[in-house]
Write a protein that holds these residues in place. Sequence first.
Motif, PDB file in Angstrom:
ATOM      1  N   TRP A 110       0.838  -1.193   0.000  1.00  0.00           N
ATOM      2  CA  TRP A 110       0.000   0.000   0.000  1.00  0.00           C
ATOM      3  C   TRP A 110       0.881   1.254   0.000  1.00  0.00           C
ATOM      4  N   ALA A 111       1.873   1.253   0.871  1.00  0.00           N
ATOM      5  CA  ALA A 111       2.803   2.393   0.932  1.00  0.00           C
ATOM      6  C   ALA A 111       3.544   2.560  -0.390  1.00  0.00           C
ATOM      7  N   HIS A 112       3.995   1.442  -0.955  1.00  0.00           N
ATOM      8  CA  HIS A 112       4.745   1.489  -2.215  1.00  0.00           C
ATOM      9  C   HIS A 112       3.865   1.957  -3.366  1.00  0.00           C
ATOM     10  N   PHE A 113       2.658   1.405  -3.474  1.00  0.00           N
ATOM     11  CA  PHE A 113       1.766   1.732  -4.589  1.00  0.00           C
ATOM     12  C   PHE A 113       1.357   3.205  -4.581  1.00  0.00           C
ATOM     13  N   CYS A 114       1.210   3.778  -3.381  1.00  0.00           N
ATOM     14  CA  CYS A 114       0.754   5.167  -3.282  1.00  0.00           C
ATOM     15  C   CYS A 114       1.899   6.171  -3.334  1.00  0.00           C
ATOM     16  N   SER A 115       3.124   5.679  -3.357  1.00  0.00           N
ATOM     17  CA  SER A 115       4.281   6.578  -3.322  1.00  0.00           C
ATOM     18  C   SER A 115       4.490   7.315  -4.636  1.00  0.00           C
ATOM     19  N   LYS A 116       3.974   6.732  -5.726  1.00  0.00           N
ATOM     20  CA  LYS A 116       4.104   7.330  -7.054  1.00  0.00           C
ATOM     21  C   LYS A 116       2.766   7.221  -7.769  1.00  0.00           C
ATOM     22  N   PRO A 117       2.541   8.005  -8.798  1.00  0.00           N
ATOM     23  CA  PRO A 117       1.308   7.851  -9.578  1.00  0.00           C
ATOM     24  C   PRO A 117       1.201   6.440 -10.155  1.00  0.00           C
ATOM     25  N   GLY A 118      -0.043   5.991 -10.365  1.00  0.00           N
ATOM     26  CA  GLY A 118      -0.247   4.713 -11.047  1.00  0.00           C
ATOM     27  C   GLY A 118      -0.600   3.531 -10.177  1.00  0.00           C
ATOM     28  N   TYR A 119      -0.488   3.650  -8.840  1.00  0.00           N
ATOM     29  CA  TYR A 119      -0.860   2.587  -7.906  1.00  0.00           C
ATOM     30  C   TYR A 119      -0.182   1.265  -8.273  1.00  0.00           C
ATOM     31  N   VAL A 120      -0.938   0.242  -8.674  1.00  0.00           N
ATOM     32  CA  VAL A 120      -0.364  -1.092  -8.885  1.00  0.00           C
ATOM     33  C   VAL A 120       0.626  -1.123 -10.049  1.00  0.00           C
ATOM     34  N   LEU A 121       0.575  -0.123 -10.920  1.00  0.00           N
ATOM     35  CA  LEU A 121       1.550  -0.059 -12.008  1.00  0.00           C
ATOM     36  C   LEU A 121       2.980   0.006 -11.481  1.00  0.00           C
ATOM     37  N   ASN A 122       3.133   0.464 -10.229  1.00  0.00           N
ATOM     38  CA  ASN A 122       4.466   0.551  -9.639  1.00  0.00           C
ATOM     39  C   ASN A 122       5.065  -0.824  -9.339  1.00  0.00           C
ATOM     40  N   ALA A 123       4.232  -1.869  -9.419  1.00  0.00           N
ATOM     41  CA  ALA A 123       4.730  -3.225  -9.181  1.00  0.00           C
ATOM     42  C   ALA A 123       4.964  -4.005 -10.468  1.00  0.00           C
ATOM     43  N   ILE A 124       4.515  -3.453 -11.595  1.00  0.00           N
ATOM     44  CA  ILE A 124       4.658  -4.161 -12.866  1.00  0.00           C
ATOM     45  C   ILE A 124       6.140  -4.329 -13.213  1.00  0.00           C
ATOM     46  N   GLY A 125       6.507  -5.577 -13.498  1.00  0.00           N
ATOM     47  CA  GLY A 125       7.889  -5.888 -13.828  1.00  0.00           C
ATOM     48  C   GLY A 125       8.766  -6.145 -12.628  1.00  0.00           C
ATOM     49  N   LYS A 126       8.188  -5.976 -11.432  1.00  0.00           N
ATOM     50  CA  LYS A 126       8.936  -6.217 -10.187  1.00  0.00           C
ATOM     51  C   LYS A 126       8.357  -7.424  -9.459  1.00  0.00           C
ATOM     52  N   THR A 127       7.133  -7.289  -8.981  1.00  0.00           N
ATOM     53  CA  THR A 127       6.455  -8.429  -8.346  1.00  0.00           C
ATOM     54  C   THR A 127       5.229  -8.868  -9.140  1.00  0.00           C
ATOM     55  N   VAL A 128       4.755  -8.002 -10.035  1.00  0.00           N
ATOM     56  CA  VAL A 128       3.605  -8.316 -10.889  1.00  0.00           C
ATOM     57  C   VAL A 128       4.083  -8.339 -12.337  1.00  0.00           C
ATOM     58  N   PHE A 129       3.815  -9.448 -13.031  1.00  0.00           N
ATOM     59  CA  PHE A 129       4.359  -9.595 -14.384  1.00  0.00           C
ATOM     60  C   PHE A 129       3.284  -9.729 -15.461  1.00  0.00           C
ATOM     61  N   ASP A 130       2.030  -9.663 -15.066  1.00  0.00           N
ATOM     62  CA  ASP A 130       0.928  -9.679 -16.029  1.00  0.00           C
ATOM     63  C   ASP A 130       0.153  -8.379 -15.892  1.00  0.00           C
ATOM     64  N   ASP A 131       0.163  -7.588 -16.948  1.00  0.00           N
ATOM     65  CA  ASP A 131      -0.476  -6.277 -16.933  1.00  0.00           C
ATOM     66  C   ASP A 131      -1.555  -6.252 -18.013  1.00  0.00           C
ATOM     67  N   PHE A 132      -2.827  -6.138 -17.574  1.00  0.00           N
ATOM     68  CA  PHE A 132      -3.952  -6.195 -18.509  1.00  0.00           C
ATOM     69  C   PHE A 132      -4.630  -4.840 -18.705  1.00  0.00           C
ATOM     70  N   HIS A 133      -4.078  -3.787 -18.136  1.00  0.00           N
ATOM     71  CA  HIS A 133      -4.758  -2.490 -18.177  1.00  0.00           C
ATOM     72  C   HIS A 133      -5.155  -2.080 -19.596  1.00  0.00           C
ATOM     73  N   LYS A 134      -4.250  -2.239 -20.547  1.00  0.00           N
ATOM     74  CA  LYS A 134      -4.527  -1.803 -21.916  1.00  0.00           C
ATOM     75  C   LYS A 134      -5.468  -2.747 -22.657  1.00  0.00           C
ATOM     76  N   ASP A 135      -5.673  -3.940 -22.116  1.00  0.00           N
ATOM     77  CA  ASP A 135      -6.550  -4.917 -22.761  1.00  0.00           C
ATOM     78  C   ASP A 135      -8.011  -4.736 -22.356  1.00  0.00           C
ATOM     79  N   ILE A 136      -8.246  -3.995 -21.315  1.00  0.00           N
ATOM     80  CA  ILE A 136      -9.594  -3.869 -20.758  1.00  0.00           C
ATOM     81  C   ILE A 136     -10.397  -2.838 -21.530  1.00  0.00           C
ATOM     82  N   THR A 137     -11.559  -3.266 -22.020  1.00  0.00           N
ATOM     83  CA  THR A 137     -12.444  -2.378 -22.776  1.00  0.00           C
ATOM     84  C   THR A 137     -13.791  -2.184 -22.085  1.00  0.00           C
ATOM     85  N   SER A 138     -13.994  -2.834 -20.958  1.00  0.00           N
ATOM     86  CA  SER A 138     -15.252  -2.686 -20.227  1.00  0.00           C
ATOM     87  C   SER A 138     -15.408  -1.239 -19.767  1.00  0.00           C
TER      88      SER A 138
END
Length: 285
Positions: free
Chosen positions: A189-217
């Motif tokens: 929570w502290a890490h995600f809020c430290s910079k803009p983008g929230y969970v995007l701050n974990a992409i490529g570090k602890t999260v390796f699947d990013d679907f944000h651009k695939d979502i059309t809902s």
Amino acid sequence: MNSFENLNITCTDGYQLSARFYKATVATQNLPILICPATGIVKGFYHAFAEWLNTQGYDVLSFDFRGIGDSLHGALKDSQASIQDWGQLDIPAAIETLIQKTAHEKVILLGHSAGGQLLGITPNFEKVAKVVAVSGSTGHVKGLKGHTKRMAPVMFNLIFPISSLIKGYGATKMLGMGENLPKNVAKQWAHFCSKPGYVLNAIGKTVFDDFHKDITSPMTVFWSSDDEIATQANVKDLIRLYPNSATKMHELIPSEHGHKAIGHMLMFKKSHQNIWPVIAHELKI
């Protein structure tokens, strides 16, 4: 007699979540609603709102994220739950459970705060027909307001590290911010809020699947003018993460609804139920 059925949800890693299923009191063809809670908030907090949604013809499922409420198994200090687990494991399992329970192909995700911020790392995102994020934002510390802006650095940089070291968990209950948190949740929570983008701050570090651009809902975000966390700047920071989704921002102004305050939490209280039809209007497909 309960207005809901208690359920256990089994995630793909075998973890068991505690859930409630509310059956609609009016027969309709509405898609079912999955209520995803805010950080540290238990499913019972949404009980009155879920019952009201039943009267509007919606089946509803609410649940506790792992490490929170009835989905905490054992001592809190021993919990290894993380926010990314909530998005990658808990929400997907809840989606599948609701689909199985109602025989629908898709659900509507109604997320409160963090519950509406994690679809971009949810692997079965395509089974979400629409997102309604209430108090949804990235919570970026520089976009906060008022007392919360002053307290956030203390909580993230002092209280969480010290309480995690001494007690083995992130101490939030003493701050009036819901249940105490598993240490990894507090850290992320502290890490995600430290910079803009929230969970995007974990992409490529602890999260390796990013679907944000695939979502059309389509996605509608409700935020209140007196919310110190989901401010206009932080709401805009959230919706920019979904470039291919049709997004809308809906500001709630307390005085226009006869309230002195709405903030980050009050829209789910019975005292504020005159706001519920406003939210429900955006649930329509």
